[in-house]
Design a protein around this motif. Sequence first.
Motif, PDB file in Angstrom:
ATOM      1  N   GLY A   6       0.829  -1.198   0.000  1.00  0.00           N
ATOM      2  CA  GLY A   6       0.000   0.000   0.000  1.00  0.00           C
ATOM      3  C   GLY A   6       0.862   1.246   0.000  1.00  0.00           C
ATOM      4  N   SER A   7       0.426   2.278   0.731  1.00  0.00           N
ATOM      5  CA  SER A   7       1.175   3.533   0.726  1.00  0.00           C
ATOM      6  C   SER A   7       0.744   4.425   1.880  1.00  0.00           C
ATOM      7  CB  SER A   7       0.954   4.278  -0.591  1.00  0.00           C
ATOM      8  OG  SER A   7       1.495   5.584  -0.541  1.00  0.00           O
ATOM      9  N   ARG A   8       1.691   5.184   2.389  1.00  0.00           N
ATOM     10  CA  ARG A   8       1.396   6.225   3.379  1.00  0.00           C
ATOM     11  C   ARG A   8       0.354   7.206   2.866  1.00  0.00           C
ATOM     12  NH1 ARG A   8       2.423  11.701   3.965  1.00  0.00           N
ATOM     13  NH2 ARG A   8       2.962  11.567   1.773  1.00  0.00           N
ATOM     14  N   SER A   9       0.348   7.440   1.560  1.00  0.00           N
ATOM     15  CA  SER A   9      -0.547   8.456   1.009  1.00  0.00           C
ATOM     16  C   SER A   9      -2.017   8.111   1.228  1.00  0.00           C
ATOM     17  CB  SER A   9      -0.281   8.654  -0.487  1.00  0.00           C
ATOM     18  OG  SER A   9      -0.572   7.487  -1.215  1.00  0.00           O
ATOM     19  N   SER A  10      -2.325   6.855   1.536  1.00  0.00           N
ATOM     20  CA  SER A  10      -3.714   6.505   1.824  1.00  0.00           C
ATOM     21  C   SER A  10      -4.165   7.073   3.160  1.00  0.00           C
ATOM     22  CB  SER A  10      -3.889   4.986   1.809  1.00  0.00           C
ATOM     23  OG  SER A  10      -3.183   4.382   2.870  1.00  0.00           O
ATOM     24  N   TRP A  11      -3.221   7.541   3.960  1.00  0.00           N
ATOM     25  CA  TRP A  11      -3.539   8.140   5.258  1.00  0.00           C
ATOM     26  C   TRP A  11      -3.454   9.662   5.221  1.00  0.00           C
ATOM     27  CZ3 TRP A  11      -5.389   5.240   9.181  1.00  0.00           C
ATOM     28  CH2 TRP A  11      -5.181   3.849   9.112  1.00  0.00           C
ATOM     29  N   ALA A  12      -2.653  10.203   4.312  1.00  0.00           N
ATOM     30  CA  ALA A  12      -2.480  11.653   4.238  1.00  0.00           C
ATOM     31  C   ALA A  12      -2.064  12.019   2.826  1.00  0.00           C
ATOM     32  CB  ALA A  12      -1.420  12.117   5.237  1.00  0.00           C
ATOM     33  N   GLN A  13      -2.763  12.975   2.229  1.00  0.00           N
ATOM     34  CA  GLN A  13      -2.474  13.338   0.843  1.00  0.00           C
ATOM     35  C   GLN A  13      -2.313  14.846   0.684  1.00  0.00           C
ATOM     36  OE1 GLN A  13      -6.127  12.193   0.917  1.00  0.00           O
ATOM     37  NE2 GLN A  13      -5.213  10.383   1.827  1.00  0.00           N
ATOM     38  N   LEU A  14      -1.457  15.196  -0.247  1.00  0.00           N
ATOM     39  CA  LEU A  14      -1.386  16.542  -0.799  1.00  0.00           C
ATOM     40  C   LEU A  14      -1.642  16.409  -2.297  1.00  0.00           C
ATOM     41  CD1 LEU A  14       1.780  18.049   0.933  1.00  0.00           C
ATOM     42  CD2 LEU A  14      -0.593  18.743   1.313  1.00  0.00           C
ATOM     43  N   PRO A  15      -2.195  17.443  -2.934  1.00  0.00           N
ATOM     44  CA  PRO A  15      -2.334  17.370  -4.394  1.00  0.00           C
ATOM     45  C   PRO A  15      -0.973  17.115  -5.019  1.00  0.00           C
ATOM     46  CG  PRO A  15      -3.497  19.281  -3.517  1.00  0.00           C
ATOM     47  CD  PRO A  15      -2.697  18.705  -2.385  1.00  0.00           C
ATOM     48  N   PRO A  16      -0.876  16.257  -6.024  1.00  0.00           N
ATOM     49  CA  PRO A  16      -1.960  15.646  -6.793  1.00  0.00           C
ATOM     50  C   PRO A  16      -2.071  14.138  -6.548  1.00  0.00           C
ATOM     51  CG  PRO A  16       0.013  15.693  -8.126  1.00  0.00           C
ATOM     52  CD  PRO A  16       0.419  16.111  -6.736  1.00  0.00           C
ATOM     53  N   PHE A  57      -7.691 -20.876   6.171  1.00  0.00           N
ATOM     54  CA  PHE A  57      -6.943 -21.806   5.320  1.00  0.00           C
ATOM     55  C   PHE A  57      -5.442 -21.783   5.611  1.00  0.00           C
ATOM     56  CE2 PHE A  57     -10.697 -20.430   2.874  1.00  0.00           C
ATOM     57  CZ  PHE A  57     -11.300 -21.657   2.694  1.00  0.00           C
ATOM     58  N   GLY A  58      -5.069 -21.125   6.688  1.00  0.00           N
ATOM     59  CA  GLY A  58      -3.653 -21.071   7.030  1.00  0.00           C
ATOM     60  C   GLY A  58      -2.860 -20.102   6.191  1.00  0.00           C
ATOM     61  N   ILE A  59      -3.526 -19.185   5.497  1.00  0.00           N
ATOM     62  CA  ILE A  59      -2.865 -18.212   4.629  1.00  0.00           C
ATOM     63  C   ILE A  59      -2.817 -16.863   5.345  1.00  0.00           C
ATOM     64  CG2 ILE A  59      -2.921 -17.032   2.391  1.00  0.00           C
ATOM     65  CD1 ILE A  59      -4.570 -19.426   1.347  1.00  0.00           C
ATOM     66  N   ARG A  60      -1.629 -16.279   5.400  1.00  0.00           N
ATOM     67  CA  ARG A  60      -1.441 -15.006   6.084  1.00  0.00           C
ATOM     68  C   ARG A  60      -1.541 -13.840   5.094  1.00  0.00           C
ATOM     69  NH1 ARG A  60       4.293 -15.890   8.957  1.00  0.00           N
ATOM     70  NH2 ARG A  60       4.857 -15.863   6.754  1.00  0.00           N
ATOM     71  N   THR A  61      -1.987 -12.707   5.601  1.00  0.00           N
ATOM     72  CA  THR A  61      -2.064 -11.482   4.805  1.00  0.00           C
ATOM     73  C   THR A  61      -1.234 -10.405   5.480  1.00  0.00           C
ATOM     74  OG1 THR A  61      -4.329 -12.050   4.164  1.00  0.00           O
ATOM     75  CG2 THR A  61      -3.620  -9.783   3.759  1.00  0.00           C
ATOM     76  N   LEU A  62      -0.485  -9.649   4.676  1.00  0.00           N
ATOM     77  CA  LEU A  62       0.345  -8.569   5.212  1.00  0.00           C
ATOM     78  C   LEU A  62       0.138  -7.315   4.366  1.00  0.00           C
ATOM     79  CD1 LEU A  62       2.506  -7.885   7.382  1.00  0.00           C
ATOM     80  CD2 LEU A  62       4.236  -8.407   5.640  1.00  0.00           C
ATOM     81  N   ILE A  63      -0.318  -6.242   5.018  1.00  0.00           N
ATOM     82  CA  ILE A  63      -0.554  -4.962   4.348  1.00  0.00           C
ATOM     83  C   ILE A  63       0.612  -4.048   4.677  1.00  0.00           C
ATOM     84  CG2 ILE A  63      -2.135  -3.013   4.095  1.00  0.00           C
ATOM     85  CD1 ILE A  63      -4.316  -4.923   5.338  1.00  0.00           C
ATOM     86  N   VAL A  64       1.449  -3.782   3.691  1.00  0.00           N
ATOM     87  CA  VAL A  64       2.661  -2.979   3.876  1.00  0.00           C
ATOM     88  C   VAL A  64       2.395  -1.558   3.377  1.00  0.00           C
ATOM     89  CG1 VAL A  64       5.113  -2.769   3.328  1.00  0.00           C
ATOM     90  CG2 VAL A  64       4.065  -5.045   3.527  1.00  0.00           C
TER      91      VAL A  64
END
Length: 289
Positions: free
Chosen positions: A138-148, A173-180
Amino acid sequence: MVEIRGELVWFITGTSSGFGRELVHAALNRGDCVVATARELEKIQDFPKTDKIRLLQLDVTDGFANIQAKLNKAISFFGRVDVVVNNAGAGVPCLLEEGGSDMLRKQFDVNLFGLVDVTTAILPHMRSRRSGTVVLIGSRSSWAQLPPSGLYASSKAAVRVLGEGLNEELTPFGIRTLIVEPGMFRTNFLSGAVYTGNPIPDYDDMRDEVAKRRRGAEQHMTGDPAKAMELLVDVVRGEGKAKGKAWPLYLPMGAATDDAIQAKTKTMLGVLDEWRDIIRDLDFDKKEL
C-alpha cells in the motif's frame, strides 16, 4: 511469530525498480528462491545469475486468464509459491477534476484490479497447501495526501481495505495477509510528470506549485528501500527484527507513515469525541420498537 526454517519461494511483481528490485536481492540473500516479474524482461536481466531465481514477463493488467497461466508457470519453476508480493503499481500525479474517472481507472487497473487478479490466481495453490503469505504493498498516502496524490491514494486505501477483507477470508486456510504501507522512501516514484491532459485554468497555480514541489523532492526522502525490504523479509520469515513478535497484518514503514497514521487517528478520535452523543443517538425511539 513462527520463525521459518528452510527456503521460501517468493513471487514478486514489479521488480524492475524500487521496492520490488530491493526485495529480490533481500530474499535471495536469505537463501530463498524468487520468481521475479516485470512488464519488460530486459529491465531485470541484471539480477544475480543463480539457480534460485527465475525471470518471468508479467503485466498485471493483462487479465485474469493470462495472469493465471503465468502463475501456473511460476509454480512449475520451484514446485510451489510460498509468498506472493503484489508490488507492481502505478502513480499518476493528477488533480481529481482534471483527470476524472478515466485517470482514476488507470490507477485502479494496476494498483487494485491487477493485484486482485494476481492474488486470486495464486490462492487455489495456497489453499490446497493450507499455507502461504499474501503481501499487499500500500502507501502512506492513503492516510495523508497533498495534491496531486488523491487518485493514487484512493487506490492504495482500497488496497488496505481489501487486505483486511482478505485476511478474514484466508486465515481459516492457514494463509497469512500482510498490508505494507511505506512512506517517503527514495525510489523513482516521483519521476513522473504531473498530468496536464485536461488543464483547468482555476488549477493553474496549484498545478505549478505541485510540479515545483516534486522537482528534486526525491533527494530529500530519507527512507532506504533496501532496509525496508530487509524488514519485510524479516517479518515474513519471523526472524531478525521480527523474531518473537506476533504477525502484524499491518506493516507501516517509515517515520512519515507513522506520523500520518497518528495524525489521521487523532483527527478521527477528535470527531468521535465531539460528535459521539449525536451520532450514537440515531436509533428508533423506544416507543417505535
